[in-house]
Design a protein around this motif. Structure first.
Motif, PDB file in Angstrom:
ATOM      1  N   TYR A 394      83.033 -23.018  35.169  1.00 52.21           N
ATOM      2  CA  TYR A 394      84.301 -23.241  34.721  1.00 52.21           C
ATOM      3  C   TYR A 394      84.283 -24.010  33.129  1.00 52.21           C
ATOM      4  O   TYR A 394      85.108 -24.735  32.867  1.00 52.21           O
ATOM      5  N   GLY A 444      90.184 -24.544  39.075  1.00 55.21           N
ATOM      6  CA  GLY A 444      89.028 -24.555  38.375  1.00 55.21           C
ATOM      7  C   GLY A 444      88.884 -25.444  37.429  1.00 55.21           C
ATOM      8  O   GLY A 444      87.706 -25.988  37.090  1.00 55.21           O
ATOM      9  N   ASN A 477      89.856 -16.459  35.400  1.00 53.89           N
ATOM     10  CA  ASN A 477      89.234 -17.721  35.850  1.00 53.89           C
ATOM     11  C   ASN A 477      89.119 -18.759  34.661  1.00 53.89           C
ATOM     12  O   ASN A 477      88.881 -18.179  33.475  1.00 53.89           O
ATOM     13  N   LYS A 479      88.035 -21.690  31.958  1.00 54.44           N
ATOM     14  CA  LYS A 479      86.779 -22.121  31.478  1.00 54.44           C
ATOM     15  C   LYS A 479      87.220 -23.191  30.500  1.00 54.44           C
ATOM     16  O   LYS A 479      87.812 -22.826  29.367  1.00 54.44           O
TER      17      LYS A 479
END
Length: 669
Positions: A394, A444, A477, A479
């Motif tokens: 992440y 995340g 997802n 980051k």
């Protein structure tokens, strides 16, 4: 020559003893804490250490498995603590501690503080008082090599329920034992077994907090695994799908320490069809030990024969390692088509970001740093090396760098879906983020921050967490990116201060915006704001609410107090309004509380997001940044994305980029 030979034989004998001790099947791991100070072979500290360890291992009166002794006078006083697993019988307990008291001083021959773990016991000693103090590091975790076959979500929920129940039981234990073990039914007719334990000198609250923090590691260490354990100095837990406690035999696990690489990472032994793996491990371990012994013996021999040379500076080793990350300027120039405007992704406070494609087809994001930096080449390379070691699913990954003349380039992985703010604040794109995806993004980000704060070899305070600094990959997802304002903390440092306020107003905690005081709780505050933005689809800036102009925190708090938090939820999520959304609003409000102490740590946040059996505390009033007439207001009245940098202390609107990334300001305070 005879003296040298006898010394060599003695040292080799010590190596053999250590090798044999480490090869014992129930030895897990040890830490020698060099940063806590050393002692010499003929010192008073060593004499006191021998005395206290002898008292611990020879005591036959204690049958409840907890030993705490101290001996000597300050500054050479030694404190020791031994803890046996709650299900270990007295003879097994004493045998384990006897092995530990013999092995640990050999593994850590001159460190004043050390800690070692066996399967049935733990031993630690220190020059400082360690009794009754909850400590969560150093720590490590282990996992079962086999995955949960099906119904993973139900398995995880059953595990959380079981561990939470046992955590409460253990915390209620007395001063002799804080231990709980039991089982529960898991999916596919499995039985799930687990145990939890704290050192009994802890208070009930400290025991509960320690275990809660340890359980927050489950998504990182044992996600989808049939078993695992997390071990800390003050507490530990373990779970399996077979009966492993009460002296039952169990397969070995692979250890991963949270502060240094493991000594080995053997494939775990197993039962049934995997019995061949067990035999492989049994054969390989002695061979490895023998090879290691030969290497150690040879090094000792060279050291005895040859005067010790002055060690080279650490920076030389770091530079030799970092060279492998360096790419030529011509390579990057070709990859970006000479930094053409067509490949320009965006521009941030520290330079321009370009999309590029290497000759092997890999797509990259290139950050071309501003040319007015006063940073030297050595410092730049050292910081790149530190950034490269921050590896987490992440976090945006640094792939390399380029340093040529006045050019300083950072090469990152390319994250295709751009930044989170391009979705949640866009009336059209926001529908692509249903609640399942938003919840995944929140989780995340939380895990990425937990890694920065507690799990990496560094302790990083991001200081500019916001929606535009969260990038989304192919599968949406999150980051975390843009470490241009981050600060490196010492591992035992809890807070810092600065006269230069950097970051983005609206995401800043009150203590930082007003007094320059920052800590991990500053990032927690920013995370809380981000959670509320993700749920509401609104920026934390002034907006019209009825007849009032107020910020998001004020609006969220007002609706929370009135019991109508549904007003806060993005209209595109109304059809899917669930208790999960309500719980996330609750967690977000806990994170933005004005009092730093009241905010949870990221370890607690991760635990709260993954366990519904934990009762959430009632939040207090958050900090309101906009002028809405409340008592807690501070009237900054700035635009949402007014960003302040140390090089430009005046507020300025900064255009968010798709891959807004920059080099970290890694200066310890």
């Amino acid at each position: 020559m005879a003296m040298v030979s006898s010394r060599f034989v003695f040292l080799v004998s010590i190596c053999i003893l250590v090798s044999q001790a480490i090869a014992q099947p129930d030895f897990l791991y040890s830490f020698c804490l060099d940063d806590k100070g050393n002692y010499t072979s003929n010192s008073t500290y060593k004499t006191n250490l021998k005395q206290v360890l002898s008292s611990l291992s020879s005591n036959t009166e204690i049958d409840y498995g907890f030993y705490n002794f101290s001996y000597g006078k300050s500054p050479d006083k030694v404190y020791s603590l031994g803890l046996c697993r709650g299900d270990a019988k007295p003879d097994i307990c004493r045998s384990c501690l006897n092995n530990a008291t013999n092995l640990l001083p050999l593994l850590c021959p001159n460190q004043k503080e050390a800690i070692g773990w066996y399967d049935y016991c733990m031993l630690r000693y220190s020059f400082r008082d360690i009794f009754g103090i909850m400590e969560d590091s150093p720590s490590f975790y282990m996992w079962n090599p086999f995955n949960v076959s099906a119904n993973y979500d139900q398995f995880s929920q059953d595990l959380r329920t079981l561990l939470d129940s046992q955590r409460g039981q253990a915390a209620k234990g007395g001063s002799l034992r804080k231990f709980a073990a039991g089982n529960a039914t898991a999916p596919n007719f499995q039985t799930l077994y687990s145990l939890v334990q704290c050192t009994p000198d802890l208070s009930a609250q400290d025991c509960s907090d320690c275990l809660a923090g340890a359980m927050g590691y489950i998504p990182k260490c044992c996600d989808g695994k049939r078993g695992g354990r997390v071990i800390r100095p003050s507490c530990n837990f373990r779970f399996e799908v077979y009966h492993f406690y009460a002296n039952a035999s169990s397969p070995s696990l692979s250890p991963v320490p949270s502060v240094s690489p493991p000594a080995s990472n053997n494939t775990p032994a197993a039962k049934g069809k995997e019995s061949n793996k067990s035999r492989t491990v049994i054969v390989v371990v002695p061979i490895i030990s023998f090879v290691v012994l030969i290497i150690i013996s040879f090094c000792i021999y060279l050291r005895v024969r040859k005067p010790r040379e002055k060690p080279q500076s650490e920076s030389v080793d770091e530079i030799s390692s970092v060279e492998s990350l360096q790419l030529g300027f011509g390579t990057i120039k070709a990859a970006t088509d000479d930094f053409s405007d067509a490949n320009k992704l965006g521009e941030g406070g520290f330079g321009v970001v370009y999309k590029g494609k290497l000759s092997d087809g890999q797509v990259i994001a290139v950050k071309r740093l501003s040319k007015n930096s006063s940073q030297g080449d050595l410092e730049f390379k050292n910081e790149v090396l530190l950034l490269a070691k921050l590896q987490h699913r992440y976090l945006v990954r640094l792939l390399g760098f380029c340093l040529e003349g006045i050019e300083r380039l950072l090469i990152y992985e390319f994250v295709p879906n751009g930044s989170l703010d391009n979705f949640i604040f866009d009336p059209i794109k926001c529908v692509q983020l249903d609640w399942a995806r938003r919840y995944k993004i929140i989780g995340g980000i939380a895990r990425g921050l937990l890694y920065l704060h507690e799990e990496s070899r560094l302790r990083i305070i991001h200081r500019d967490l916001k929606a535009s600094n969260i990038l989304l990959d192919f599968e949406m997802n999150p980051k975390i990116s843009d470490f241009g304002m981050a600060r490196l903390f010492e591992l035992d440092q809890s807070e810092g201060s600065t006269s230069k306020i950097v970051g983005t107003y609206g995401y800043m905690a009150l203590e930082y915006a007003m007094h320059g005081q920052f800590s991990v709780k500053s990032d927690v505050f920013s995370f809380g704001v981000l959670v509320l933005e993700i749920i509401s689809g609104r920026k934390n800036s002034s907006f019209q609410s009825g007849e009032n102009i107020e910020d998001l925190l004020s609006y969220a708090w007002k609706n929370w107090k009135q019991g109508i938090v549904s007003n806060l939820v993005d209209p595109t999520l109304k059809a899917g309004l669930t208790t999960e959304i309500m719980r996330c609003i609750h967690i977000g409000l806990l994170c933005v509380q004005e009092n730093v102490v009241d905010r949870p740590t990221m370890a607690s946040v991760v635990l709260m997001l993954n366990s519904y059996s934990i009762t959430l505390p009632i939040p207090s009033k958050p900090t309101f940044f906009m002028n809405s007439g409340t008592e807690s207001n501070i009237c900054l009245q700035l635009e949402h994305d007014s960003r302040v940098t140390e090089s430009n202390p005046q507020s300025s609107s900064v255009k968010a980029s798709i891959n807004e990334v920059s080099i970290t300001e890694l200066s310890p305070r």
